[in-house]
Design a protein around this motif. Sequence first.
Motif, PDB file in Angstrom:
ATOM      1  N   ARG A  64     -36.443  -7.583 -55.544  1.00  0.00           N
ATOM      2  CA  ARG A  64     -35.798  -7.473 -53.965  1.00  0.00           C
ATOM      3  C   ARG A  64     -34.253  -7.540 -54.438  1.00  0.00           C
ATOM      4  NH1 ARG A  64     -37.652 -12.546 -50.841  1.00  0.00           N
ATOM      5  NH2 ARG A  64     -36.501 -11.731 -49.634  1.00  0.00           N
ATOM      6  N   GLY A  65     -33.707  -6.737 -53.626  1.00  0.00           N
ATOM      7  CA  GLY A  65     -32.108  -6.683 -53.963  1.00  0.00           C
ATOM      8  C   GLY A  65     -31.409  -5.968 -52.813  1.00  0.00           C
ATOM      9  N   VAL A  66     -30.173  -5.678 -52.743  1.00  0.00           N
ATOM     10  CA  VAL A  66     -29.262  -5.215 -51.849  1.00  0.00           C
ATOM     11  C   VAL A  66     -28.452  -3.947 -52.520  1.00  0.00           C
ATOM     12  CG1 VAL A  66     -27.380  -5.415 -50.073  1.00  0.00           C
ATOM     13  CG2 VAL A  66     -29.019  -7.054 -50.615  1.00  0.00           C
ATOM     14  N   ALA A  77     -28.439  -1.567 -48.093  1.00  0.00           N
ATOM     15  CA  ALA A  77     -29.895  -1.425 -47.817  1.00  0.00           C
ATOM     16  C   ALA A  77     -30.739  -2.134 -48.831  1.00  0.00           C
ATOM     17  CB  ALA A  77     -30.327  -0.013 -47.801  1.00  0.00           C
ATOM     18  N   THR A  78     -31.977  -2.564 -48.298  1.00  0.00           N
ATOM     19  CA  THR A  78     -32.798  -3.329 -49.359  1.00  0.00           C
ATOM     20  C   THR A  78     -33.442  -2.133 -50.268  1.00  0.00           C
ATOM     21  OG1 THR A  78     -34.783  -2.877 -48.078  1.00  0.00           O
ATOM     22  CG2 THR A  78     -33.370  -4.904 -47.122  1.00  0.00           C
ATOM     23  N   GLU A  79     -34.119  -2.766 -51.184  1.00  0.00           N
ATOM     24  CA  GLU A  79     -34.813  -2.077 -52.217  1.00  0.00           C
ATOM     25  C   GLU A  79     -35.520  -1.079 -51.741  1.00  0.00           C
ATOM     26  OE1 GLU A  79     -37.304  -5.038 -51.355  1.00  0.00           O
ATOM     27  OE2 GLU A  79     -35.211  -5.226 -51.937  1.00  0.00           O
ATOM     28  N   SER A  80     -36.272  -1.427 -50.285  1.00  0.00           N
ATOM     29  CA  SER A  80     -37.250  -0.506 -49.759  1.00  0.00           C
ATOM     30  C   SER A  80     -36.605   0.679 -48.954  1.00  0.00           C
ATOM     31  CB  SER A  80     -38.170  -1.233 -48.860  1.00  0.00           C
ATOM     32  OG  SER A  80     -37.355  -1.950 -47.916  1.00  0.00           O
ATOM     33  N   GLY A  81     -35.230   0.637 -48.670  1.00  0.00           N
ATOM     34  CA  GLY A  81     -34.465   1.344 -47.924  1.00  0.00           C
ATOM     35  C   GLY A  81     -34.189   0.833 -46.433  1.00  0.00           C
ATOM     36  N   ARG A  82     -34.312  -0.349 -46.218  1.00  0.00           N
ATOM     37  CA  ARG A  82     -34.096  -0.858 -44.742  1.00  0.00           C
ATOM     38  C   ARG A  82     -32.678  -1.054 -44.712  1.00  0.00           C
ATOM     39  NH1 ARG A  82     -33.629  -5.800 -42.425  1.00  0.00           N
ATOM     40  NH2 ARG A  82     -34.398  -6.790 -44.390  1.00  0.00           N
ATOM     41  N   THR A  83     -31.746  -0.514 -43.869  1.00  0.00           N
ATOM     42  CA  THR A  83     -30.685  -0.817 -43.569  1.00  0.00           C
ATOM     43  C   THR A  83     -30.273  -2.299 -43.186  1.00  0.00           C
ATOM     44  OG1 THR A  83     -30.070   1.660 -43.074  1.00  0.00           O
ATOM     45  CG2 THR A  83     -28.334   0.041 -42.335  1.00  0.00           C
ATOM     46  N   ARG A 319     -35.729   5.747 -55.506  1.00  0.00           N
ATOM     47  CA  ARG A 319     -35.041   5.904 -54.534  1.00  0.00           C
ATOM     48  C   ARG A 319     -33.346   5.430 -54.576  1.00  0.00           C
ATOM     49  NH1 ARG A 319     -38.228   2.320 -51.633  1.00  0.00           N
ATOM     50  NH2 ARG A 319     -39.245   4.026 -50.579  1.00  0.00           N
ATOM     51  N   ASN A 320     -33.443   4.452 -55.396  1.00  0.00           N
ATOM     52  CA  ASN A 320     -32.029   3.604 -55.618  1.00  0.00           C
ATOM     53  C   ASN A 320     -31.344   4.121 -57.032  1.00  0.00           C
ATOM     54  OD1 ASN A 320     -32.515   2.276 -53.154  1.00  0.00           O
ATOM     55  ND2 ASN A 320     -33.882   0.907 -54.469  1.00  0.00           N
ATOM     56  N   ARG A 321     -31.671   4.992 -57.471  1.00  0.00           N
ATOM     57  CA  ARG A 321     -31.214   5.396 -58.979  1.00  0.00           C
ATOM     58  C   ARG A 321     -29.814   5.630 -58.755  1.00  0.00           C
ATOM     59  NH1 ARG A 321     -30.728   9.874 -62.445  1.00  0.00           N
ATOM     60  NH2 ARG A 321     -31.183  11.479 -60.753  1.00  0.00           N
ATOM     61  N   ARG A 322     -29.149   6.271 -57.911  1.00  0.00           N
ATOM     62  CA  ARG A 322     -27.835   6.601 -57.695  1.00  0.00           C
ATOM     63  C   ARG A 322     -26.876   5.710 -56.856  1.00  0.00           C
ATOM     64  NH1 ARG A 322     -26.993  11.509 -60.258  1.00  0.00           N
ATOM     65  NH2 ARG A 322     -28.796  12.881 -60.159  1.00  0.00           N
ATOM     66  N   LEU A 323     -27.620   4.769 -56.213  1.00  0.00           N
ATOM     67  CA  LEU A 323     -26.678   3.603 -55.590  1.00  0.00           C
ATOM     68  C   LEU A 323     -26.546   2.460 -56.378  1.00  0.00           C
ATOM     69  CD1 LEU A 323     -29.527   3.478 -52.620  1.00  0.00           C
ATOM     70  CD2 LEU A 323     -27.486   4.783 -52.655  1.00  0.00           C
ATOM     71  N   GLY A 324     -25.529   1.897 -55.761  1.00  0.00           N
ATOM     72  CA  GLY A 324     -24.927   0.428 -56.464  1.00  0.00           C
ATOM     73  C   GLY A 324     -25.867  -0.535 -56.272  1.00  0.00           C
ATOM     74  N   LEU A 325     -25.947  -1.635 -57.332  1.00  0.00           N
ATOM     75  CA  LEU A 325     -26.651  -2.858 -57.016  1.00  0.00           C
ATOM     76  C   LEU A 325     -25.798  -4.108 -56.943  1.00  0.00           C
ATOM     77  CD1 LEU A 325     -29.471  -4.187 -57.103  1.00  0.00           C
ATOM     78  CD2 LEU A 325     -29.353  -4.557 -59.661  1.00  0.00           C
ATOM     79  N   LEU A 326     -25.884  -4.643 -55.762  1.00  0.00           N
ATOM     80  CA  LEU A 326     -25.029  -5.516 -55.484  1.00  0.00           C
ATOM     81  C   LEU A 326     -25.671  -6.829 -55.466  1.00  0.00           C
ATOM     82  CD1 LEU A 326     -23.076  -4.345 -52.305  1.00  0.00           C
ATOM     83  CD2 LEU A 326     -22.359  -4.158 -54.638  1.00  0.00           C
ATOM     84  N   GLN A 327     -26.844  -7.186 -55.320  1.00  0.00           N
ATOM     85  CA  GLN A 327     -27.432  -8.531 -55.443  1.00  0.00           C
ATOM     86  C   GLN A 327     -29.186  -8.180 -55.825  1.00  0.00           C
ATOM     87  OE1 GLN A 327     -26.527 -11.380 -55.569  1.00  0.00           O
ATOM     88  NE2 GLN A 327     -24.567 -11.099 -54.571  1.00  0.00           N
ATOM     89  N   VAL A 328     -29.606  -9.058 -56.608  1.00  0.00           N
ATOM     90  CA  VAL A 328     -31.003  -8.917 -56.980  1.00  0.00           C
ATOM     91  C   VAL A 328     -31.703 -10.398 -57.009  1.00  0.00           C
ATOM     92  CG1 VAL A 328     -30.538  -8.877 -59.487  1.00  0.00           C
ATOM     93  CG2 VAL A 328     -32.729  -7.718 -58.494  1.00  0.00           C
ATOM     94  N   ARG A 329     -32.846 -10.349 -56.623  1.00  0.00           N
ATOM     95  CA  ARG A 329     -33.547 -11.719 -56.676  1.00  0.00           C
ATOM     96  C   ARG A 329     -34.896 -11.546 -57.378  1.00  0.00           C
ATOM     97  NH1 ARG A 329     -31.623 -10.494 -52.176  1.00  0.00           N
ATOM     98  NH2 ARG A 329     -33.631 -10.337 -51.158  1.00  0.00           N
TER      99      ARG A 329
END
Length: 329
Positions: A64-66, A77-83, A319-329
């Motif tokens: 789970r992350g942002v 957005a979350t890892e599932s794509g929710r804004t 879906r998150n391959r080209r996105l930046g990762l800011l937080q992860v849990r």
Amino acid sequence: MKHRALAAGAALTALAVATATAAALAGPAQAVPARSASAQAVPVQAVPAQGTPAQAAPAPLTGRGVYLGYGGGVRLATESGRTLWTDRSGFGQFSVSPDGGKVAWIDGKGRLHVSAAATGSGKAADKVVARGAAAGGPCLTPAWSADSRRIAFPLAGGSDRLTVAVVGADGRGLGKVGATLGVCHLTWSADGRTLAGYAGSTEGVHLLDTASRTSRRVPGIRLANHVAGLSPDGRRVVVHAMGPDAEAGDGSWPAEFAPSVYDTRTGKKVALPVRGRLIGALYLRDGRLAVRVAGRTANTLVVLSPSGKRLQTLPEQPRNRRLGLLQVR
């Protein structure tokens, strides 16, 4: 040199808002309870320590992350794509709380907001919790405490060395913890003692001790344009180190970067026992380090213990391959 361009922009911004800052700090803001002049400095005990890392084995990451995406503005957005949050202001001064539920951001008037992400059918909530923040430079981002209860942010001023303030996420307890040159991409150690950031000129990374209110430069890091995290005791820092001819960029959050870890006392670079093209790294509040590795269809998180032992390998959503990762849990 190319890396000096960011410093000029930060200085102009600071001078433009210095007068407004003085007025904002002199009187009580509507969203911040009025305090006496003697309360303007934060007592050491008001910056709570988050405790030492637990001795029991930490729970594995869930993934789970942002995530951060650009395109017509900023979208978190979350890892599932929710804004969770969007911003089209162009300032880009924001950070996500470690619990993933809140965003601290600074608007063009130097107001520090806390926005709570919408859940279910509810609406996102937004509150101004402080005023007088340095505004207009994307790198001048606020930093969350490990328990997601307090926020550190740079105050506007007329020089590269700015004062850092701390306030509760509810707008209470506003005060100052010292001044530093390292005001860009602030990050806060989990024990509550140390703030780290890079200089607006990109010339080095600086640590601010919230107890002694003193600042020092980290040895061994000549140039850097991103600070991604501190170990819980502030002994190690994750940065994007630069060469002398590298482009500094505008200070926005990077979607990816080649992480380097340095010992903040000795300046020695710490080797990461992870293969592949590394595109990021984050410290968790218990001392583990999550290292992001690029993949063809999906990226991977490799979780290391404080001693460098591999604890977990976790694939990210494609879906998150080209996105930046800011937080992860």
